[in-house]
Motif scaffolding. Structure first.
Motif, mmCIF file in Angstrom:
data_model
loop_
_atom_site.group_PDB
_atom_site.id
_atom_site.type_symbol
_atom_site.label_atom_id
_atom_site.label_comp_id
_atom_site.label_asym_id
_atom_site.label_seq_id
_atom_site.Cartn_x
_atom_site.Cartn_y
_atom_site.Cartn_z
ATOM 1 N N ILE A 38 0.802 -1.217 0.000
ATOM 2 C CA ILE A 38 0.000 0.000 0.000
ATOM 3 C C ILE A 38 0.841 1.276 0.000
ATOM 4 C CG2 ILE A 38 -0.350 0.170 2.492
ATOM 5 C CD1 ILE A 38 -3.027 0.862 -0.166
ATOM 6 N N ASP A 39 2.032 1.238 0.576
ATOM 7 C CA ASP A 39 2.890 2.432 0.590
ATOM 8 C C ASP A 39 3.863 2.456 -0.594
ATOM 9 O OD1 ASP A 39 4.686 0.468 1.345
ATOM 10 O OD2 ASP A 39 5.335 1.474 3.177
ATOM 11 N N ASP A 40 3.621 1.582 -1.567
ATOM 12 C CA ASP A 40 4.453 1.479 -2.775
ATOM 13 C C ASP A 40 5.916 1.157 -2.466
ATOM 14 O OD1 ASP A 40 2.421 1.949 -4.652
ATOM 15 O OD2 ASP A 40 2.599 4.119 -4.389
ATOM 16 N N VAL A 108 3.199 -6.584 9.570
ATOM 17 C CA VAL A 108 3.708 -6.284 8.222
ATOM 18 C C VAL A 108 3.881 -4.783 8.046
ATOM 19 C CG1 VAL A 108 3.159 -6.374 5.755
ATOM 20 C CG2 VAL A 108 2.762 -8.382 7.197
ATOM 21 N N VAL A 109 2.863 -4.021 8.426
ATOM 22 C CA VAL A 109 2.903 -2.570 8.265
ATOM 23 C C VAL A 109 4.051 -1.957 9.072
ATOM 24 C CG1 VAL A 109 1.616 -0.469 8.868
ATOM 25 C CG2 VAL A 109 0.494 -2.294 7.604
ATOM 26 N N CYS A 110 4.317 -2.491 10.254
ATOM 27 C CA CYS A 110 5.371 -1.952 11.127
ATOM 28 C C CYS A 110 6.763 -2.445 10.760
ATOM 29 C CB CYS A 110 5.074 -2.312 12.577
ATOM 30 S SG CYS A 110 3.616 -1.493 13.242
ATOM 31 N N ALA A 111 6.870 -3.392 9.853
ATOM 32 C CA ALA A 111 8.160 -4.015 9.539
ATOM 33 C C ALA A 111 9.200 -3.012 9.053
ATOM 34 C CB ALA A 111 7.980 -5.122 8.502
ATOM 35 N N ILE A 115 4.597 3.769 10.159
ATOM 36 C CA ILE A 115 3.223 3.534 9.708
ATOM 37 C C ILE A 115 2.777 4.816 9.025
ATOM 38 C CG2 ILE A 115 0.848 3.045 10.389
ATOM 39 C CD1 ILE A 115 2.006 1.787 12.978
ATOM 40 N N ASP A 116 2.566 4.747 7.715
ATOM 41 C CA ASP A 116 2.115 5.962 7.052
ATOM 42 C C ASP A 116 0.585 5.980 6.969
ATOM 43 O OD1 ASP A 116 1.175 4.788 4.631
ATOM 44 O OD2 ASP A 116 3.057 5.115 3.602
ATOM 45 N N ALA A 117 0.045 7.091 6.528
ATOM 46 C CA ALA A 117 -1.408 7.300 6.518
ATOM 47 C C ALA A 117 -2.127 6.265 5.653
ATOM 48 C CB ALA A 117 -1.735 8.713 6.049
ATOM 49 N N GLU A 119 -1.214 3.173 5.030
ATOM 50 C CA GLU A 119 -1.215 1.895 5.739
ATOM 51 C C GLU A 119 -2.267 1.889 6.844
ATOM 52 O OE1 GLU A 119 3.459 0.600 5.242
ATOM 53 O OE2 GLU A 119 2.934 2.097 6.749
ATOM 54 N N ASP A 120 -2.319 2.982 7.597
ATOM 55 C CA ASP A 120 -3.293 3.091 8.677
ATOM 56 C C ASP A 120 -4.722 3.027 8.121
ATOM 57 O OD1 ASP A 120 -3.847 3.525 11.533
ATOM 58 O OD2 ASP A 120 -4.713 5.411 10.825
ATOM 59 N N THR A 121 -4.963 3.727 7.027
ATOM 60 C CA THR A 121 -6.289 3.726 6.405
ATOM 61 C C THR A 121 -6.658 2.341 5.902
ATOM 62 O OG1 THR A 121 -6.047 6.046 5.779
ATOM 63 C CG2 THR A 121 -7.678 4.757 4.557
ATOM 64 N N LEU A 122 -5.715 1.664 5.257
ATOM 65 C CA LEU A 122 -5.998 0.314 4.765
ATOM 66 C C LEU A 122 -6.353 -0.618 5.919
ATOM 67 C CD1 LEU A 122 -6.108 -1.844 2.509
ATOM 68 C CD2 LEU A 122 -3.693 -2.285 2.995
ATOM 69 N N LEU A 123 -5.593 -0.565 7.005
ATOM 70 C CA LEU A 123 -5.880 -1.472 8.120
ATOM 71 C C LEU A 123 -7.192 -1.126 8.809
ATOM 72 C CD1 LEU A 123 -3.171 -2.634 7.387
ATOM 73 C CD2 LEU A 123 -2.729 -2.861 9.813
ATOM 74 N N ARG A 124 -7.559 0.147 8.824
ATOM 75 C CA ARG A 124 -8.870 0.520 9.351
ATOM 76 C C ARG A 124 -9.969 -0.071 8.451
ATOM 77 N NH1 ARG A 124 -8.402 5.928 10.123
ATOM 78 N NH2 ARG A 124 -7.855 5.518 12.286
ATOM 79 N N ARG A 125 -9.748 0.029 7.157
ATOM 80 C CA ARG A 125 -10.716 -0.510 6.188
ATOM 81 C C ARG A 125 -10.812 -2.032 6.294
ATOM 82 N NH1 ARG A 125 -9.669 -0.276 -0.098
ATOM 83 N NH2 ARG A 125 -11.518 -1.367 -0.810
#
Length: 159
Positions: A38-40, A108-111, A115-117, A119-125
Motif C-alpha cells: 500500500i505504501d508502494d 507487516v505494516v510496522c516491519a 506507519i504511514d497514513a 497503511e493506517d487507512t488500509l488497516l482501518r478498512r
C-alpha cells in the motif's frame, strides 16, 4: 469471457486457490501482501515478516511459505478488490482469529519502522471488512508496537 462474467455475477469473486493451496491461506497471504504494497515500498523486511507469519500461522516450511506468497501476489494482481479475500477470512475465522489476523497485518505494516497514513487507512478498512471492532483493531496495533519496542530494546511506555 461469458463464463467469467457469469461467474462474477454469481458471486465468483472469491479467490480461487491453485493446486493444493487452501483458500484461507491464499486470502490471508494476499491481504498481508496488500498491506505491504500500500505504501508502494514492498521491501525485504516486509517480505521476511510475511514469510515468517505464514510459516508460523499455517505451520508451513520456508519453501511452502515462499510459494504461497508468489501465488498470493498473482491473486492480488488479478483481483480488483479486497472483498473476496476478506469474505474468505470472515467465513473461516472466528472473531479471535480475525483479531489475531489484524495483529499479523500490523506486523507487516510496522516491519519497515513506520506507519504511514495509507497503511493506517488500509488497516482501518480491512478491520471493518473482517468485522474487527475499532477498539480491538487499536489494541492489536498497540500489542504489535509494544512487542516491537521490546525486540528493539526500547522500554515500552506505561499508560
Amino acid at each position: 469471457m461469458i463464463d467469467e462474467i457469469k461467474a462474477w455475477l454469481e458471486g465468483g469473486d472469491k479467490p480461487k486457490a491453485p493446486g493444493n493451496t487452501d483458500a484461507v491461506q491464499l486470502a490471508a497471504a494476499a491481504l498481508l501482501i496488500e498491506a505491504a504494497h500500500i505504501d508502494d515500498d514492498f521491501d525485504l523486511r516486509e517480505r521476511a515478516v510475511i514469510d515468517r507469519i505464514l510459516e508460523r500461522h499455517f505451520k508451513l516450511s520456508a519453501a511452502a511459505a515462499r510459494r504461497l506468497v508468489a501465488e498470493a501476489e498473482q491473486a492480488s494482481e488479478r483481483s480488483t478488490q479486497l472483498f473476496g479475500f476478506t469474505q474468505v477470512i470472515n467465513d473461516r475465522y472466528s472473531l479471535e482469529q480475525r483479531i489475531e489476523f489484524m495483529e499479523m497485518l500490523w506486523e507487516v505494516v510496522c516491519a519497515d519502522g513506520s506507519i504511514d497514513a495509507l497503511e493506517d487507512t488500509l488497516l482501518r478498512r480491512l478491520g471493518g471488512l473482517i468485522y474487527v471492532p475499532d477498539r480491538e483493531r487499536g489494541a492489536a496495533r498497540q500489542r504489535v508496537l509494544q512487542r516491537r519496542q521490546v525486540r528493539m530494546g526500547i522500554e515500552p511506555a506505561v499508560e
